[in-house]
Design a protein around this motif. Sequence first.
Motif, mmCIF file in Angstrom:
data_model
loop_
_atom_site.group_PDB
_atom_site.id
_atom_site.type_symbol
_atom_site.label_atom_id
_atom_site.label_comp_id
_atom_site.label_asym_id
_atom_site.label_seq_id
_atom_site.Cartn_x
_atom_site.Cartn_y
_atom_site.Cartn_z
ATOM 1 N N ASN A 139 -8.070 -2.278 -2.904
ATOM 2 C CA ASN A 139 -8.659 -1.031 -3.384
ATOM 3 C C ASN A 139 -9.912 -0.658 -2.597
ATOM 4 O O ASN A 139 -10.173 0.523 -2.350
ATOM 5 N N HIS B 169 -8.466 0.900 0.620
ATOM 6 C CA HIS B 169 -7.584 2.065 0.566
ATOM 7 C C HIS B 169 -7.938 3.065 -0.530
ATOM 8 O O HIS B 169 -7.288 4.116 -0.625
ATOM 9 N N VAL C 59 0.838 -1.208 0.000
ATOM 10 C CA VAL C 59 0.000 0.000 0.000
ATOM 11 C C VAL C 59 0.872 1.257 0.000
ATOM 12 O O VAL C 59 0.639 2.195 -0.775
ATOM 13 N N GLU C 60 1.902 1.267 0.825
ATOM 14 C CA GLU C 60 2.783 2.437 0.909
ATOM 15 C C GLU C 60 3.482 2.710 -0.422
ATOM 16 O O GLU C 60 3.555 3.857 -0.879
ATOM 17 N N LYS D 11 1.008 4.027 -3.106
ATOM 18 C CA LYS D 11 0.650 5.425 -2.864
ATOM 19 C C LYS D 11 1.767 6.372 -3.313
ATOM 20 O O LYS D 11 1.500 7.453 -3.853
ATOM 21 N N LYS D 12 2.997 5.982 -3.098
ATOM 22 C CA LYS D 12 4.125 6.799 -3.555
ATOM 23 C C LYS D 12 4.091 6.950 -5.071
ATOM 24 O O LYS D 12 4.346 8.037 -5.608
ATOM 25 N N LEU E 104 -7.508 3.344 -3.817
ATOM 26 C CA LEU E 104 -6.366 3.731 -4.637
ATOM 27 C C LEU E 104 -6.803 4.196 -6.027
ATOM 28 O O LEU E 104 -6.248 5.132 -6.587
ATOM 29 N N LEU F 75 1.443 6.640 -7.063
ATOM 30 C CA LEU F 75 0.261 7.398 -7.495
ATOM 31 C C LEU F 75 0.551 8.896 -7.560
ATOM 32 O O LEU F 75 -0.069 9.617 -8.352
ATOM 33 N N GLU F 76 1.487 9.346 -6.763
ATOM 34 C CA GLU F 76 1.842 10.762 -6.760
ATOM 35 C C GLU F 76 2.513 11.199 -8.065
ATOM 36 O O GLU F 76 2.591 12.388 -8.357
#
Length: 224
Positions: free
Chosen positions: A182, A185, A151-152, A155-156, A187, A158-159
Motif C-alpha cells: 500500500n 501503490h 497489484v494488478e 486494482k481491477k 491502494l 478497486l474499480e
Amino acid sequence: MTYAENILKYYSNISIPQQLPEGVEVLYPFDDSEVSAILNTFYNKYFNDSQKRTFLIGINPGRFGGGSTGIPFTDPIRLKEELDIENSFDPKPELSSRFIYQMINAIGGPEVFYKNFYFTSVSPLGFVKDGKNLNYYDIPALQEALEEYIVEEMKKQLEFGAKDIAFSLGMGKNIAYLKKLNARHKLFKEIVPLPHPRWIMQYRLKRLDEFVQEYSTKLTRTID
C-alpha cells in the motif's frame, strides 16, 4: 454496471499467475459449471447495486472454502446453511468459514453484511503444494513472483467501488505485506489489521465471542 456484474465479469476473465516456483499449483475453480452458477446466484442476490463497499482482504483462498466454492470464506456447508444455496460439493468444513459466518450473523446477517463489505484476498487465487494449502508468503520465491499480479488484480477490483479504509484478515505477515504494498501503490488510505479467522478458531477458540465482537465493532464503524 452493478457491483455483481463487475464481479462476475472479473471472475470470468481472471488471470492465472505464471512462472510459479516448482511444485506450486493454482486453485482455479471458475471453469466448473456449478461454481459459475453459484457465483451468479450469490453475487446477483447480494451485490445487485452500485454501492461502495469496505474491502476485507484475506491471504488467499483455501481448498475447502473459496478454492472450492469460488466464494471467499464460504465453504459448501455455509453455502447451503447460511446462504440457502444448494450445491453438490464435498461438504467439508473450513475453520475460517465457520468464524466468518458467525461474525456475519452478529452484524445482521448476509444481506446486511454483503451490502457493505466485499471479501477478497491478497491473491484472488489460492495455491497448493504437495496437496496442502499454501499461503502466498510461505515461499519467498512465490511472493516475489506474485507481486505484479497481486497489484494488478487488486486494482481491477478497486474499480468495483471501494471505500478508503480496508481490513487485513491477518495481523502478522499478511498486514505487513499489505502495508508495504500500500505504501508503494496507494491502494487504500488505511488498512486495519484483524486477527485471522483460522488463527482464532485453531488457537483462541475459548475467546471466540470476544473476537466476533471485535470484528463486529470495528467493521460496523465503516457502515454509513
